[in-house]
Scaffold this motif. Structure first.
Motif, PDB file in Angstrom:
ATOM      1  N   ALA A  98      18.493  36.119 102.283  1.00 43.09           N
ATOM      2  CA  ALA A  98      19.691  36.158 101.447  1.00 43.09           C
ATOM      3  C   ALA A  98      20.913  36.550 102.264  1.00 43.09           C
ATOM      4  O   ALA A  98      21.974  35.918 102.172  1.00 43.09           O
ATOM      5  N   HIS A  99      20.790  37.589 103.066  1.00 42.90           N
ATOM      6  CA  HIS A  99      21.927  38.043 103.855  1.00 42.90           C
ATOM      7  C   HIS A  99      22.357  36.987 104.874  1.00 42.90           C
ATOM      8  O   HIS A  99      23.547  36.864 105.199  1.00 42.90           O
ATOM      9  N   GLN A 100      21.404  36.241 105.375  1.00 40.37           N
ATOM     10  CA  GLN A 100      21.734  35.202 106.357  1.00 40.37           C
ATOM     11  C   GLN A 100      22.678  34.155 105.778  1.00 40.37           C
ATOM     12  O   GLN A 100      23.509  33.592 106.496  1.00 40.37           O
ATOM     13  N   ILE A 101      22.566  33.909 104.466  1.00 43.46           N
ATOM     14  CA  ILE A 101      23.436  32.908 103.831  1.00 43.46           C
ATOM     15  C   ILE A 101      24.492  33.573 102.928  1.00 43.46           C
ATOM     16  O   ILE A 101      25.032  32.941 102.023  1.00 43.46           O
ATOM     17  N   GLY A 102      24.752  34.859 103.177  1.00 42.08           N
ATOM     18  CA  GLY A 102      25.870  35.524 102.530  1.00 42.08           C
ATOM     19  C   GLY A 102      25.650  35.942 101.098  1.00 42.08           C
ATOM     20  O   GLY A 102      26.621  36.175 100.371  1.00 42.08           O
ATOM     21  N   ARG A 103      24.384  36.067 100.684  1.00 40.44           N
ATOM     22  CA  ARG A 103      24.110  36.535  99.314  1.00 40.44           C
ATOM     23  C   ARG A 103      23.597  37.969  99.357  1.00 40.44           C
ATOM     24  O   ARG A 103      22.587  38.250 100.027  1.00 40.44           O
ATOM     25  N   PRO A 104      24.253  38.886  98.661  1.00 44.39           N
ATOM     26  CA  PRO A 104      23.703  40.232  98.537  1.00 44.39           C
ATOM     27  C   PRO A 104      22.503  40.234  97.600  1.00 44.39           C
ATOM     28  O   PRO A 104      22.278  39.284  96.845  1.00 44.39           O
ATOM     29  N   VAL A 105      21.739  41.332  97.647  1.00 38.40           N
ATOM     30  CA  VAL A 105      20.465  41.413  96.928  1.00 38.40           C
ATOM     31  C   VAL A 105      20.455  42.614  95.998  1.00 38.40           C
ATOM     32  O   VAL A 105      20.754  43.744  96.414  1.00 38.40           O
ATOM     33  N   ALA A 106      20.092  42.350  94.756  1.00 39.48           N
ATOM     34  CA  ALA A 106      19.881  43.403  93.757  1.00 39.48           C
ATOM     35  C   ALA A 106      18.391  43.542  93.517  1.00 39.48           C
ATOM     36  O   ALA A 106      17.687  42.542  93.364  1.00 39.48           O
ATOM     37  N   ALA A 107      17.893  44.782  93.477  1.00 37.05           N
ATOM     38  CA  ALA A 107      16.464  45.018  93.300  1.00 37.05           C
ATOM     39  C   ALA A 107      16.196  45.779  92.014  1.00 37.05           C
ATOM     40  O   ALA A 107      16.689  46.902  91.842  1.00 37.05           O
ATOM     41  N   HIS A 108      15.447  45.146  91.114  1.00 31.98           N
ATOM     42  CA  HIS A 108      14.851  45.888  90.008  1.00 31.98           C
ATOM     43  C   HIS A 108      13.785  46.791  90.615  1.00 31.98           C
ATOM     44  O   HIS A 108      12.854  46.318  91.269  1.00 31.98           O
ATOM     45  N   ALA A 109      13.921  48.101  90.403  1.00 36.44           N
ATOM     46  CA  ALA A 109      12.933  49.047  90.920  1.00 36.44           C
ATOM     47  C   ALA A 109      12.989  50.304  90.069  1.00 36.44           C
ATOM     48  O   ALA A 109      14.042  50.923  89.955  1.00 36.44           O
ATOM     49  N   ALA A 110      11.856  50.661  89.481  1.00 34.31           N
ATOM     50  CA  ALA A 110      11.835  51.817  88.587  1.00 34.31           C
ATOM     51  C   ALA A 110      10.933  52.933  89.089  1.00 34.31           C
ATOM     52  O   ALA A 110      11.084  54.081  88.667  1.00 34.31           O
ATOM     53  N   SER A 111       9.984  52.627  89.976  1.00 37.28           N
ATOM     54  CA  SER A 111       9.063  53.646  90.490  1.00 37.28           C
ATOM     55  C   SER A 111       9.551  54.152  91.840  1.00 37.28           C
ATOM     56  O   SER A 111      10.333  53.493  92.529  1.00 37.28           O
ATOM     57  N   GLU A 112       9.072  55.324  92.229  1.00 38.73           N
ATOM     58  CA  GLU A 112       9.431  55.851  93.542  1.00 38.73           C
ATOM     59  C   GLU A 112       9.027  54.883  94.651  1.00 38.73           C
ATOM     60  O   GLU A 112       9.823  54.579  95.536  1.00 38.73           O
TER      61      GLU A 112
END
Length: 440
Positions: free
Chosen positions: A252-266
């Protein structure tokens, strides 16, 4: 020859959409010169609202802001008086789902399995309008939840003026580990081929291919699910492997897209943070050490407190103002307060769609209830959110040269956040979508 039922249904849907477009267009006033005269202006450049200030807008751009006497408005400028109101930058919600509606109306599985995508797209258009009229001029929409790439079409329709709505930054399908999201496969017959709420992948190659495909289809952000409720008793556990997450982030970063992560656990949050994602969504189970690492790496956090409150109402019989907070609400509040204490960048992200569109104000109010000051919550929904979107030079503050994305609310939300419930004026890109009713 008679048209088929499918053709008749599609025609009816298009006629409904055309009616909605024509009806909404009548409510919009085009760009030009505007002199906005509220009781006070909150610019997001500092913490204080400025009484007696005004804002001049020219052809969609903020031209001047300051004391009324200092602004030289053209004689042709349209004046809008906003007595008792505070003018702010247009608000931003960084975690929305235009293609969902509240689960106490229709459960998530049923929305994905039984509501046609055409109908869900029409619903999304209405949700976009409701959001804009509430004073939210920008949304990051983090997944269509089974509606494919229809968010790209909604974004295009808004940009081309076919329908009213906020500026959209879209994530299209989102990326999940195979058999870890939904609908099913748990709880369904094993011979059913169910539509999925996101794009399932197994392995690094498939993960990279999904990033490239979604970006090519129009994704502004890539969203991944680092964990989900896959434990043997429904516990939240990691799904994508650390290697798969790293591959998604790098591609994603290589093509200029930032990344959002769904994450609820440690473990899920830690895996995503170590892989270098740009934002963490939810983060309820994250430890203080992991939040410290987020702070160190400059990763932003969207706490989605309202989603937890809403699901507690629907499924745990929580009654606002009467019941004690549920364990899930307490966990979310603990994570939020930890991030706030450590100075993690916190953006306003509500997970709206779980609750009703147009009620996005509930998230800033929840953040204040859990420890932010009203002005901190306002920053989280304006200039801080714009910075997270990499859009600080385009919108998010009231300064000359930025887009005229503006909203006004009765009262002063910088001191009483509940004022966000009462929008009286909305402008996006210099066009007026909401204004006070003329007095008789």
């Amino acid at each position: 020859m008679r048209a088929s039922p499918m053709i008749r249904q599609t025609t009816a849907l298009l006629l409904l959409l055309l009616y909605a477009v024509l009806a909404s267009a009548a409510d919009t006033t085009s760009k030009g010169d505007w002199l906005l005269l509220p009781e006070r202006v909150w610019t997001a450049e500092g913490d204080t609202s400025h009484a007696g200030w005004a804002v001049l807008v020219h052809d969609g751009t903020i031209a001047a802001v300051g004391p009324v006497a200092s602004i030289q408005a053209p004689a042709s400028a349209q004046r809008i008086e906003l007595p008792g109101a505070t003018l702010t930058p247009g608000l931003i919600d960084l975690h929305s789902h235009l293609f969902l509606h509240p689960y106490n109306e229709t459960l998530w599985n049923d929305q994905v399995l039984t509501e046609p995508q055409d109908y869900r797209t029409l619903e999304a258009a209405k949700h976009a309008r409701d959001t804009l009229l509430a004073g939210f001029t920008t949304l990051r929409d983090l997944g269509t939840e089974g509606a494919g790439y229809a968010d790209v079409s909604i974004k295009r329709a808004i940009e081309e003026g076919l329908i009213p709505g906020p500026r959209l930054f879209v994530a299209t399908r989102a990326i999940v580990a195979t058999a870890s999201y939904g609908p099913g496969p748990r709880g369904f017959r094993p011979d059913l081929d169910l539509p999925q709420g996101a794009q399932p992948v197994t392995g690094v190659d498939a993960a990279v291919a999904a990033v490239r495909e979604q970006a090519a289809r129009g994704a502004d952000w890539i969203k991944l699910y680092a964990d989900y409720r896959v434990g043997d008793h429904g516990q939240t556990m990691p799904t994508l492997s650390p290697a798969e997450i790293r591959a998604i982030v790098e591609a994603a970063h290589q093509i200029g897209r930032p990344v959002a992560a769904h994450a609820a656990s440690e473990a899920g949050v830690r895996n995503a943070v170590e892989a270098g994602v740009d934002t963490i969504e939810h983060g309820y189970g994250a430890s203080e050490a992991t939040f410290r690492l987020m702070k160190q790496k400059g990763i932003a956090y969207e706490p989605t407190l309202t989603a937890v409150e809403a699901t507690s109402e629907y499924f745990q019989h929580y009654v606002p103002g009467q019941s004690a907070p549920t364990p899930a609400m307490q966990e979310a509040a603990r994570a939020f307060r930890t991030a706030l204490k450590l100075g993690v960048t916190i953006g306003n992200g509500s997970d709206v769609g779980v609750f009703a569109h147009g009620e996005n104000w509930r998230e800033p109010a929840a953040m204040v209830a859990d420890g932010m000051t009203p002005v901190q919550a306002l920053h989280a929904a304006t200039d801080v959110a714009a910075k997270i979107l990499r859009q600080s030079q385009h919108f998010g503050r009231i300064v000359p040269g930025l887009a005229a994305d503006l909203a006004a609310f009765s009262g002063d939300p910088a001191t009483h956040i509940d004022a966000l419930q009462h929008p009286v004026f909305v402008m996006k890109d210099g066009s007026v979508y909401r204004r006070p009713e003329p007095q008789p």
